[in-house]
Write a protein that holds these residues in place. Structure first.
Motif, mmCIF file in Angstrom:
data_model
loop_
_atom_site.group_PDB
_atom_site.id
_atom_site.type_symbol
_atom_site.label_atom_id
_atom_site.label_comp_id
_atom_site.label_asym_id
_atom_site.label_seq_id
_atom_site.Cartn_x
_atom_site.Cartn_y
_atom_site.Cartn_z
ATOM 1 N N GLU A 1 0.819 -1.200 0.000
ATOM 2 C CA GLU A 1 0.000 0.000 0.000
ATOM 3 C C GLU A 1 0.858 1.257 0.000
ATOM 4 O OE1 GLU A 1 -3.228 0.305 -0.372
ATOM 5 O OE2 GLU A 1 -3.587 -1.837 -0.403
ATOM 6 N N TRP A 2 1.997 1.229 0.695
ATOM 7 C CA TRP A 2 2.864 2.402 0.734
ATOM 8 C C TRP A 2 3.443 2.681 -0.652
ATOM 9 C CZ3 TRP A 2 3.143 6.645 3.018
ATOM 10 C CH2 TRP A 2 4.266 7.439 2.983
ATOM 11 N N ALA A 3 3.794 1.645 -1.371
ATOM 12 C CA ALA A 3 4.299 1.821 -2.734
ATOM 13 C C ALA A 3 3.205 2.422 -3.618
ATOM 14 C CB ALA A 3 4.778 0.495 -3.302
ATOM 15 N N ALA A 4 1.968 1.979 -3.425
ATOM 16 C CA ALA A 4 0.842 2.532 -4.185
ATOM 17 C C ALA A 4 0.643 4.009 -3.849
ATOM 18 C CB ALA A 4 -0.430 1.748 -3.899
ATOM 19 N N TRP A 5 0.762 4.354 -2.562
ATOM 20 C CA TRP A 5 0.610 5.749 -2.135
ATOM 21 C C TRP A 5 1.688 6.633 -2.778
ATOM 22 C CZ3 TRP A 5 -2.290 9.457 -0.430
ATOM 23 C CH2 TRP A 5 -1.716 10.603 0.067
ATOM 24 N N GLN A 6 2.900 6.154 -2.818
ATOM 25 C CA GLN A 6 3.985 6.945 -3.386
ATOM 26 C C GLN A 6 3.771 7.187 -4.884
ATOM 27 O OE1 GLN A 6 7.234 4.535 -1.907
ATOM 28 N NE2 GLN A 6 7.793 6.174 -0.485
ATOM 29 N N LYS A 7 3.074 6.297 -5.549
ATOM 30 C CA LYS A 7 2.742 6.504 -6.957
ATOM 31 C C LYS A 7 1.556 7.467 -7.097
ATOM 32 C CE LYS A 7 4.318 2.008 -8.569
ATOM 33 N NZ LYS A 7 3.902 0.713 -9.114
ATOM 34 N N LEU A 8 0.613 7.403 -6.161
ATOM 35 C CA LEU A 8 -0.593 8.228 -6.233
ATOM 36 C C LEU A 8 -0.354 9.681 -5.838
ATOM 37 C CD1 LEU A 8 -3.238 5.869 -4.592
ATOM 38 C CD2 LEU A 8 -3.165 6.585 -6.967
ATOM 39 N N TYR A 9 0.440 9.917 -4.812
ATOM 40 C CA TYR A 9 0.576 11.259 -4.236
ATOM 41 C C TYR A 9 0.976 12.341 -5.243
ATOM 42 C CZ TYR A 9 1.863 15.049 -1.099
ATOM 43 O OH TYR A 9 1.956 16.265 -0.484
ATOM 44 N N PRO A 10 1.921 12.105 -6.134
ATOM 45 C CA PRO A 10 2.285 13.170 -7.073
ATOM 46 C C PRO A 10 1.161 13.570 -8.039
ATOM 47 C CG PRO A 10 4.010 11.517 -6.993
ATOM 48 C CD PRO A 10 2.840 10.974 -6.229
ATOM 49 N N GLU A 11 0.139 12.740 -8.188
ATOM 50 C CA GLU A 11 -0.920 13.004 -9.161
ATOM 51 C C GLU A 11 -2.252 13.396 -8.538
ATOM 52 O OE1 GLU A 11 -1.143 9.807 -11.938
ATOM 53 O OE2 GLU A 11 1.029 9.627 -12.041
ATOM 54 N N ILE A 12 -2.321 13.461 -7.208
ATOM 55 C CA ILE A 12 -3.574 13.806 -6.532
ATOM 56 C C ILE A 12 -3.916 15.257 -6.812
ATOM 57 C CG2 ILE A 12 -4.650 14.144 -4.278
ATOM 58 C CD1 ILE A 12 -3.023 11.810 -3.266
ATOM 59 N N GLN A 13 -5.190 15.518 -7.068
ATOM 60 C CA GLN A 13 -5.665 16.888 -7.231
ATOM 61 C C GLN A 13 -6.373 17.296 -5.948
ATOM 62 O OE1 GLN A 13 -8.067 17.204 -10.724
ATOM 63 N NE2 GLN A 13 -6.364 16.782 -12.098
ATOM 64 N N PHE A 14 -6.022 18.451 -5.422
ATOM 65 C CA PHE A 14 -6.589 18.927 -4.173
ATOM 66 C C PHE A 14 -7.729 19.895 -4.433
ATOM 67 C CE2 PHE A 14 -2.182 17.890 -3.124
ATOM 68 C CZ PHE A 14 -2.380 17.075 -2.021
ATOM 69 N N SER A 15 -8.746 19.818 -3.603
ATOM 70 C CA SER A 15 -9.847 20.773 -3.612
ATOM 71 C C SER A 15 -9.919 21.332 -2.194
ATOM 72 C CB SER A 15 -11.155 20.075 -3.990
ATOM 73 O OG SER A 15 -12.223 20.987 -3.883
ATOM 74 N N VAL A 16 -9.589 22.603 -2.052
ATOM 75 C CA VAL A 16 -9.500 23.218 -0.723
ATOM 76 C C VAL A 16 -10.639 24.202 -0.551
ATOM 77 C CG1 VAL A 16 -8.057 24.599 0.800
ATOM 78 C CG2 VAL A 16 -6.999 22.973 -0.765
ATOM 79 N N LYS A 17 -11.326 24.108 0.590
ATOM 80 C CA LYS A 17 -12.404 25.034 0.927
ATOM 81 C C LYS A 17 -11.970 25.783 2.185
ATOM 82 C CE LYS A 17 -17.228 25.349 2.166
ATOM 83 N NZ LYS A 17 -18.460 24.609 2.493
ATOM 84 N N VAL A 18 -12.040 27.100 2.132
ATOM 85 C CA VAL A 18 -11.613 27.931 3.250
ATOM 86 C C VAL A 18 -12.813 28.690 3.785
ATOM 87 C CG1 VAL A 18 -10.092 29.818 3.924
ATOM 88 C CG2 VAL A 18 -9.332 28.165 2.221
ATOM 89 N N ASP A 19 -12.956 28.695 5.103
ATOM 90 C CA ASP A 19 -14.024 29.433 5.775
ATOM 91 C C ASP A 19 -13.363 30.405 6.747
ATOM 92 O OD1 ASP A 19 -16.482 30.273 6.704
ATOM 93 O OD2 ASP A 19 -16.707 28.593 8.078
ATOM 94 N N ILE A 20 -13.473 31.700 6.466
ATOM 95 C CA ILE A 20 -12.801 32.711 7.272
ATOM 96 C C ILE A 20 -13.842 33.561 7.993
ATOM 97 C CG2 ILE A 20 -11.330 34.759 7.204
ATOM 98 C CD1 ILE A 20 -10.019 33.572 4.721
ATOM 99 N N LYS A 21 -13.577 33.837 9.274
ATOM 100 C CA LYS A 21 -14.436 34.724 10.054
ATOM 101 C C LYS A 21 -13.564 35.855 10.600
ATOM 102 C CE LYS A 21 -17.606 31.098 11.338
ATOM 103 N NZ LYS A 21 -18.215 30.331 12.402
#
Length: 56
Positions: free
Chosen positions: A28-48
């Motif tokens: 699984e760690w080897a799979a993660w190391q292959k996946l991580y460089p290609e992951i797309q992030f979606s970030v939601k920010v809530d500011i007060k």
């Protein structure tokens, strides 16, 4: 997030969580190391805003 990903760093700990939830650490760690460089992030920010800029 993208800069950290391109630098091959994981200061937030996504990889640690991935390893903690999988049962085959080596495969699984080897799979993660292959996946991580290609992951797309979606970030939601809530500011007060709590004030007008005063420092306490």
């Amino acid at each position: 997030m993208i800069k950290m990903q391109k630098a091959d760093t994981d200061p937030i700990g996504f990889g640690l969580r991935y390893r903690a939830t999988r049962h085959d650490p080596k495969g699984e760690w080897a799979a993660w190391q292959k996946l991580y460089p290609e992951i797309q992030f979606s970030v939601k920010v809530d500011i007060k805003i709590r004030g007008t800029g005063l420092i306490r």
